[in-house]
Design an enzyme around this catalytic site. Structure first.
Site, PDB file in Angstrom:
ATOM      1  N   VAL A  57     -11.603  58.101  57.777  1.00  0.00           N
ATOM      2  CA  VAL A  57     -12.215  56.917  58.372  1.00  0.00           C
ATOM      3  C   VAL A  57     -13.707  56.942  58.069  1.00  0.00           C
ATOM      4  CG1 VAL A  57     -12.815  55.749  60.528  1.00  0.00           C
ATOM      5  CG2 VAL A  57     -10.518  56.680  60.225  1.00  0.00           C
ATOM      6  N   ALA A 102     -18.441  59.630  58.800  1.00  0.00           N
ATOM      7  CA  ALA A 102     -17.026  59.563  58.404  1.00  0.00           C
ATOM      8  C   ALA A 102     -16.285  60.765  58.981  1.00  0.00           C
ATOM      9  CB  ALA A 102     -16.896  59.560  56.885  1.00  0.00           C
ATOM     10  N   LYS A 103     -14.995  60.736  58.949  1.00  0.00           N
ATOM     11  CA  LYS A 103     -14.196  61.908  59.331  1.00  0.00           C
ATOM     12  C   LYS A 103     -12.819  61.770  58.708  1.00  0.00           C
ATOM     13  CE  LYS A 103     -14.796  65.517  62.088  1.00  0.00           C
ATOM     14  NZ  LYS A 103     -16.095  66.182  62.263  1.00  0.00           N
ATOM     15  N   GLY A 104     -12.220  62.905  58.385  1.00  0.00           N
ATOM     16  CA  GLY A 104     -10.880  62.850  57.825  1.00  0.00           C
ATOM     17  C   GLY A 104     -10.063  64.041  58.245  1.00  0.00           C
TER      18      GLY A 104
END
Ligand code: NAD
Length: 420
Positions: A57, A102-104
């Site tokens: 995201v 962001a992060k994933g």
């Protein structure tokens, strides 16, 4: 909606109310630029094929390419990614580095995989992410369940697809392939620098007592560095063991042991008498000058906040204090140095790693640490100063840090305008 996203949004709206944010910016900052979700196959060692689910995201890129961890845990969800991506936008803005958030992650327990399976999963997920990540787009980093080796595989897979080596696509890589000196200790060192600045006008750190919950990359390094800086680290804990010594624990010895693959329990077995086992909750309720929750989120809650006797809380973990607990601590006048300021040392040195990769330069560890101190001390002073504007000091550092972050991101959006 998951609780973690609900509270990230509630916190944002609270900050947005204070800075009187126009509706347009509320809309923009509660939307997520890119939401990526993939189900992808990985061949396991026994020949079977398992389908995994992964996410990335991107919250907001107004201030620059986006930055955020890639986590492999069995709890990963889209809402968690959204909440943590938003947190990264604020964190990068608080320390004023030119990145968005962001992060994933992939929903998997990495300890259940062999080394080959882990590598296959990483490479396949990286291939899925090819249209999204890149040194000018979105730059992953290690997070829960991932490490420097996994970043090396991400970098290699991305480079193979592009046809040449692109070290700046990830940070937290091994130093041998373009990682930065000082990155591994950066989060703990950043916590130390912020704490030293906070205490500078009231006698400094030497002689203060500290309790650290969590003894991994953040907690272990923090405990070691604080001891080296003259503090007495009287409590430490990991997920299985909590230890106490009234004169201070030899955290350099304990961390060397844990880094070598040991645990606090096996360290104590080898060093009898150097600490006593205590109940895990004793760490959070210890009467100390500084409590550092550096393990997982939501450990300080409405159930235990009134029992906290520390005189200051320095958040090493992301989101260790629930909204309710935060209000209770504020009511009692217990200052909290918030995660988006306190633990931003990791992303700050990730930024230095990205800069070095783009310039084909290698800084020395002394250079990295000096720059880190400059950034962390500057951010701390900006947050304290922000509290004096409009709130005349009647605000928490968490509120002031968020106001500062929102204002910086909004300024970037204003200057850039809405395309087309
Ligand atoms: P890690 O996996 O290296 O260490 C976690 C530690 O916490 C381990 O010692 C584990 O045993 C312990 N732990 C887990 N549950 C516990 C419990 N209930 N009680 C006591 N100890 C417990 O992880 P890390 O990289 O040190 O990250 C810790 C936290 O800091 C996470 O919230 C992470 O998101 C955050 N953080 C990490 C970095 C970084 O650079 N590593 C940067 C910013 C924030």
């Amino acid at each position: 909606m998951d609780l973690i996203l609900e509270s990230a949004l509630a916190q944002f709206h609270h900050g947005a109310d204070h800075v009187k944010l126009p509706d347009l910016y509320r809309k923009l900052l509660t939307s997520f630029k890119t939401t990526f979700q993939a189900e992808f196959p990985v061949e396991m060692d026994d020949g079977s094929v398992h389908i995994f689910e992964g996410f990335r995201v991107i919250h907001n890129n107004a201030r620059g390419p986006t930055k955020g961890g890639l986590r492999f845990t069995d709890r990963v969800s889209l809402d968690e990614m959204r909440a943590l991506a938003m947190l990264m936008t604020w964190k990068c803005a608080v320390v004023n580095i030119p990145f968005g958030g962001a992060k994933g992650g992939v929903r998997v327990d990495p300890t259940s995989l062999s080394a080959d399976e882990l590598q296959n999963l990483t490479r396949r997920f990286t291939s899925e992410l090819l249209p999204i990540i890149g040194p000018d787009q979105d730059i992953p980093a290690p997070d829960m369940g991932t490490n420097a080796q996994i970043m090396a595989w991400v970098m290699d897979t991305y480079s193979m697809a592009k046809g040449y080596t692109i070290p700046a696509v990830v940070t937290g890589k091994p130093v041998a392939i373009g990682g930065s000196e000082g990155r591994y200790e950066a989060t703990g060192r950043g916590l130390l620098y912020v704490l030293e600045e906070h205490l500078a006008s009231s006698g400094g750190l030497p002689g203060r007592t500290v309790a650290v919950q969590g003894f991994g990359n953040v907690g272990g390094v923090t405990a070691k560095l604080m001891q080296q800086a003259g503090a007495h680290v009287v409590y430490v804990s990991d997920k299985d063991t909590a230890l106490h010594h009234p004169d201070g624990i030899d955290t350099a010895s304990a961390w060397a042991h844990v880094e070598d693959g040991g645990s606090l329990r096996s360290w104590l077995d080898q060093h009898p008498g150097m600490a006593e086992p205590v109940a895990p909750e004793d760490v959070l309720t210890a009467e100390v000058d500084v409590l550092v929750p550096a393990a997982v989120e939501a450990v300080l809650t409405a159930d235990n906040a009134d029992a906290v006797r520390a005189r200051l809380i320095l958040e090493g973990a992301n989101g260790p204090t629930t909204t309710d607990a935060d209000a209770m601590l504020a009511e009692r006048g217990v200052p909290v140095i918030p995660d988006i300021l306190a633990n931003a040392g990791g992303v700050t040195v990730s930024y230095f790693e990205w800069v070095q990769a783009r310039q084909n330069m290698q800084w020395t560890e002394d250079q990295v640490n000096a720059e880190l101190r400059r950034v962390m001390v500057g951010a701390y002073r900006n947050v304290v100063a922000r509290c004096l504007v409009g709130a005349e000091g009647e605000c928490t550092q968490r509120e002031a840090a968020l106001w500062l972050a929102i204002e910086r991101v909004v300024r970037a959006i204003e200057l850039r305008g809405i395309y087309p």
